[in-house]
Design an enzyme around this catalytic site. Structure first.
Site, PDB file in Angstrom:
ATOM      1  N   GLU A  76       0.810  -1.228   0.000  1.00  0.00           N
ATOM      2  CA  GLU A  76       0.000   0.000   0.000  1.00  0.00           C
ATOM      3  C   GLU A  76       0.840   1.273   0.000  1.00  0.00           C
ATOM      4  OE1 GLU A  76      -3.144  -0.442   2.883  1.00  0.00           O
ATOM      5  OE2 GLU A  76      -3.413  -2.545   2.339  1.00  0.00           O
ATOM      6  N   HIS A 115     -14.096 -11.268   7.563  1.00  0.00           N
ATOM      7  CA  HIS A 115     -13.142 -11.884   8.487  1.00  0.00           C
ATOM      8  C   HIS A 115     -11.903 -11.014   8.580  1.00  0.00           C
ATOM      9  CE1 HIS A 115     -14.732 -16.240   7.560  1.00  0.00           C
ATOM     10  NE2 HIS A 115     -15.558 -15.553   8.322  1.00  0.00           N
ATOM     11  N   HIS A 132      -8.075  -8.604   1.587  1.00  0.00           N
ATOM     12  CA  HIS A 132      -7.345  -7.352   1.818  1.00  0.00           C
ATOM     13  C   HIS A 132      -6.043  -7.693   2.539  1.00  0.00           C
ATOM     14  CE1 HIS A 132     -10.200  -3.926   0.814  1.00  0.00           C
ATOM     15  NE2 HIS A 132     -10.641  -5.022   0.219  1.00  0.00           N
ATOM     16  N   GLU A 133      -5.059  -6.778   2.414  1.00  0.00           N
ATOM     17  CA  GLU A 133      -3.688  -7.098   2.860  1.00  0.00           C
ATOM     18  C   GLU A 133      -3.317  -8.492   2.349  1.00  0.00           C
ATOM     19  OE1 GLU A 133      -5.703  -4.228   4.534  1.00  0.00           O
ATOM     20  OE2 GLU A 133      -6.090  -6.106   5.561  1.00  0.00           O
ATOM     21  N   GLU A 180      -7.222  -6.462  -2.472  1.00  0.00           N
ATOM     22  CA  GLU A 180      -6.720  -5.104  -2.349  1.00  0.00           C
ATOM     23  C   GLU A 180      -5.289  -5.146  -2.888  1.00  0.00           C
ATOM     24  OE1 GLU A 180      -6.978  -1.859   1.250  1.00  0.00           O
ATOM     25  OE2 GLU A 180      -5.985  -3.742   1.648  1.00  0.00           O
ATOM     26  N   GLU A 205      -9.534   3.861   0.881  1.00  0.00           N
ATOM     27  CA  GLU A 205      -9.553   4.159   2.319  1.00  0.00           C
ATOM     28  C   GLU A 205      -8.501   5.203   2.709  1.00  0.00           C
ATOM     29  OE1 GLU A 205      -8.932   0.134   3.691  1.00  0.00           O
ATOM     30  OE2 GLU A 205      -6.777   0.385   3.767  1.00  0.00           O
TER      31      GLU A 205
HETATM   32  C1  NOJ Z   1      -8.185  -2.832   6.081  1.00  0.00           C
HETATM   33  C2  NOJ Z   1      -9.047  -3.024   4.872  1.00  0.00           C
HETATM   34  O1  NOJ Z   1      -8.377  -2.616   3.708  1.00  0.00           O
HETATM   35  C3  NOJ Z   1     -10.320  -2.253   5.086  1.00  0.00           C
HETATM   36  O2  NOJ Z   1     -11.112  -2.325   3.920  1.00  0.00           O
HETATM   37  C4  NOJ Z   1     -11.040  -2.780   6.297  1.00  0.00           C
HETATM   38  O3  NOJ Z   1     -12.154  -1.981   6.538  1.00  0.00           O
HETATM   39  C5  NOJ Z   1     -10.135  -2.761   7.522  1.00  0.00           C
HETATM   40  N1  NOJ Z   1      -8.880  -3.345   7.248  1.00  0.00           N
HETATM   41  C6  NOJ Z   1     -10.753  -3.517   8.683  1.00  0.00           C
HETATM   42  O4  NOJ Z   1     -10.766  -4.885   8.402  1.00  0.00           O
HETATM   43 CA    CA Z   2      -5.802  -2.098   3.483  1.00  0.00          CA
END
Ligand code: NOJ
Ligand code: CA
Length: 694
Positions: free
Chosen positions: A182, A407, A476-477, A495, A501
């Site tokens: 990121e 999750h 994500h991550e 992601e 975000e």
């Molecule tokens: C990071 C994620 O990219 C985001 O979309 C999510 O809301 C938060 N973590 C919490 O899980």
């Molecule tokens: Ca993220």
């Protein structure tokens, strides 16, 4: 864990080569050309018995002679003293295949291939194969180490694959971070790359040990040839970052490691590395249209995946990023309540949105970010008291809206692994077919990194479990995309970039207007992106006075076409959609495509993409620009001849500007045909969206 496999036919060829007595005399040069003859890959063995490869495009060198091989723990490196003990060329493979969902339905798969076996002339007489697959849009090569007396378990301390670029190319790069993708991109020549400038830039889980870049890394040669280095089919191995030799403009593989052992990858023979890929195109547009990464993956292993359903979704999500609500229950402004979920379901069902993501529904959020002891905290089956999971599912079904499960693991992988089966069984029981996973924080167990082999195998375990319970995954991550969606069509999106975000809360001003015009030609070459577009309240008033989205509203619409994902979020609060005519575009735009055409583009500047709906003849076009305004003439010659279309153009108002006047847009309705041209002005940080419906 079982490894990736070549197709049965290819395996047979390899093992026939390996075990047949008809091995040929050593070969010192073997050339493999793309079917159109423009790309030529030369494999050579020098006098020291070192294997090398080089790549020409249109008779110009793009990759100069570059070495191949491995460093191993407890054994000499696999590097030199080789002879070629067999070599075979297979020319003219040409067979298309269909994607169950994607940017297009039919993918052409046309390549020439060489398989070369190298064996040490003395000592341990170890042997491995290198396979080159050369397509019109680039090439891939991988190593295969077959079973043999002197190697059984391989402890790879480094892979030494070089990419010795033929010039000091202009490069769009992000740092080779072992823990997170990121970061913003930097544009510089290779000799100016300095990944260390990203150290300490505020991302808690970042680890940048070398002057290395992440892939896909995209370059432009002095002749305007576009090149992107990446990998395909990353399975039971670790992510390849690319170490930079700034003086000689060379890259070299640098695998993500672990603090828990000396090796970076452990594997048993037969060992297949991921494909090392080089996409090559005469222009920027060709990179996006390239199918190289999916073509180098194996066919669908899941069979009938009719339960994988591309969809748009809204969520209890942006609320938390705006700090209007929280994930945790104890704050007094908990987001995930039954009542709020039902309100969103009502909105979704009246606006052709099929999914609802609810974050913060389960216990554990009081103890996630910033805590070291995160194992045993999150629970993936127990809702907070103000959220009635079964009732929300029931209500959604009644209204035709399906829940997307969430999750957040907080990177506590053992807690998640333990609960995996139970958690997915719950989804199966409730008829939930999608999950968003998350891995915020440093990986537990300590010493592992998000992009190392341990995690590559973890992400795969989640995909396998999800497939068993008919669930599609949006990670994500994540680990970076390498085309595995072909093999596991339930890995729908991820992601793995600086998403929307960051505009809500980052201290560095969010994503600058050039971010997505770079992403489209870098990260997006890897695969679908859950970017979460569609913020209409650009200034984030009144929630985030110090932050904003750095695009116009019209650009937010364009992203539904430009940034590909089979699941697309309408990310803003629903109150910002109600009574805004621009929302019609989000309602109309599909998420699954019959075909894709990149109409124009320059890396980092602008891009326009046209896509045809998978289910009818409607087309949708999106165009975005960086901080510079542009005027474009879009020829509609991709439409079928002679058919009349109702066009709706959503464009920046003449005085729009990402900072000064971001929400000023206009809607223009026209009747058009394939001979029409649309002239459109894009504001600084702006864009346009065009629907063409029969
Ligand atoms: C990071 C994620 O990219 C985001 O979309 C999510 O809301 C938060 N973590 C919490 O899980
Ligand atoms: Ca993220």
């Amino acid at each position: 864990m079982q490894n990736h496999k070549l197709s049965a036919a290819l395996l047979l060829t390899i093992f026939t080569l390996f075990y047949s007595c008809e091995t040929r005399k050593p070969l010192y040069r073997l050339s493999t050309d793309s079917p159109d003859g423009k790309i030529k890959v030369a494999f050579t063995l020098n006098e020291a018995g070192e294997p090398l490869y080089a790549v020409n495009y249109n008779d110009q060198p793009v990759v100069l002679r570059s070495s191949l091989g491995f460093d191993l723990e407890g054994q000499p490196a696999l590097a030199k003293n080789f002879e070629v003990t067999s070599a075979k060329r297979l020319h003219g493979f040409n067979k298309s295949w269909e994607m169950p969902w994607g940017e297009k339905r039919v993918v052409e798969n046309n390549y020439n291939q060489s398989i070369i076996q190298l064996t040490e002339k003395s000592g341990l007489h170890r042997t491995f194969f290198v396979i080159f697959m050369v397509y019109n849009d680039g090439l891939g090569f991988r190593y295969i180490v077959p079973p043999q007396p002197n190697i059984s378990e391989m402890h790879i301390t480094e892979e030494n694959t070089q990419f010795n670029m033929a010039g000091d190319y202009k490069t769009f790069w992000g740092p080779g971070d072992w823990d997170i993708y990121e970061h913003l991109y930097t544009t510089s020549n290779i000799n100016q790359i300095n990944a260390f400038k990203y150290v300490n830039n505020g991302l808690a889980q970042s680890h940048i040990p070398n002057n290395a870049v992440n892939t896909p890394v995209t370059m432009i040669t002095d002749n305007g040839v576009h090149i992107s280095l990446h990998e395909a089919n990353l399975t039971n191995y670790s992510d390849m970052t690319l170490l930079v030799d700034t003086i000689n403009h060379r890259f070299k593989s640098c695998l993500v490691g672990s603090d828990n052992h000396k090796y970076k990858v452990i594997g048993r023979t037969p060992l297949y590395t991921p494909w090392r890929t080089i996409q090559i195109s005469p222009d920027a547009a060709g990179l996006i249209e390239s199918d190289l990464i999916v073509n180098l993956n194996e066919p669908n292993k899941l069979g009938d995946v009719s339960w994988v359903k591309p969809m748009k979704y809204i969520g209890i999500w942006w609320d938390m990023h705006l700090n209007r609500k929280t994930w945790e229950y104890s704050s007094g402004k908990h987001g995930a309540t039954t009542a709020y979920a039902k309100e969103l379901i009502d909105f979704a069902s009246t606006h052709h949105i099929q999914g609802l993501l609810v974050e913060g529904w389960n216990t554990g959020w009081e103890h996630w970010i910033g805590f070291e002891d995160r194992e045993g905290v999150f629970d993936f089956v127990t809702p907070y008291p103000d959220y009635d999971l079964e009732e929300v599912v029931r209500y959604g079904k009644q209204k035709g809206v399906e829940l997307i499960m969430h999750h957040e693991t907080s990177a506590a992988t053992q807690t998640y692994t333990k609960q995996l089966d139970t958690a997915f069984r719950l989804m199966y029981k409730l008829g939930i077919h999608a999950v968003k996973t998350g891995y915020v924080g440093k990986i537990l167990p300590k010493g592992e990194y998000h992009h190392g082999q341990y995690m590559v195998n973890h992400y795969q375990q989640v995909i396998d479990t999800a497939a068993k319970y008919h669930v599609m995954v949006d990670a994500h991550e994540p680990i970076k995309a390498t085309g595995l969606r072909r093999t596991y069509p339930n890995f729908v999106s991820r992601e793995g970039l600086r998403g929307q975000e960051f505009n809500a809360w980052s201290a560095d001003g969010g994503n600058p207007p050039e971010h997505l015009p770079i992403v489209a030609f870098t990260r997006m070459l890897a695969g679908p992106i859950d970017f979460t577009p569609g913020i209409f309240n650009i200034k984030l008033d009144p929630y985030r006075p110090d932050n904003q989205v750095n695009t116009t509203l019209a650009q937010q619409l364009a992203l539904y076409v430009v940034i590909y994902s089979p699941i697309q979020m309408a990310a803003d609060l629903i109150e910002h959609y109600k009574n805004n005519p621009a929302f019609q575009f989000i309602e109309d735009v599909p998420v699954n495509w019959e075909q894709t055409k990149v109409l124009n583009g320059e890396v980092g500047d602008y891009v326009t993409i046209a896509r045809q709906d998978r289910h009818n003849n409607n087309w949708f076009v999106g165009g975005i620009t960086d901080e510079n305004p542009r005027d474009m003439s879009i020829k509609l010659d991709f439409l079928p001849a002679g058919k009349a279309y109702h066009a709706i153009l959503y464009k920046d108002a003449p005085n729009a500007h990402w900072n000064d006047n971001p929400t000023a847009y206009e809607i223009e309705k026209m009747e058009v045909t394939s001979t029409s041209t649309i002239n459109v002005h894009l504001a600084p940080g702006g864009g346009f969206a065009l629907s063409l419906m029969e």
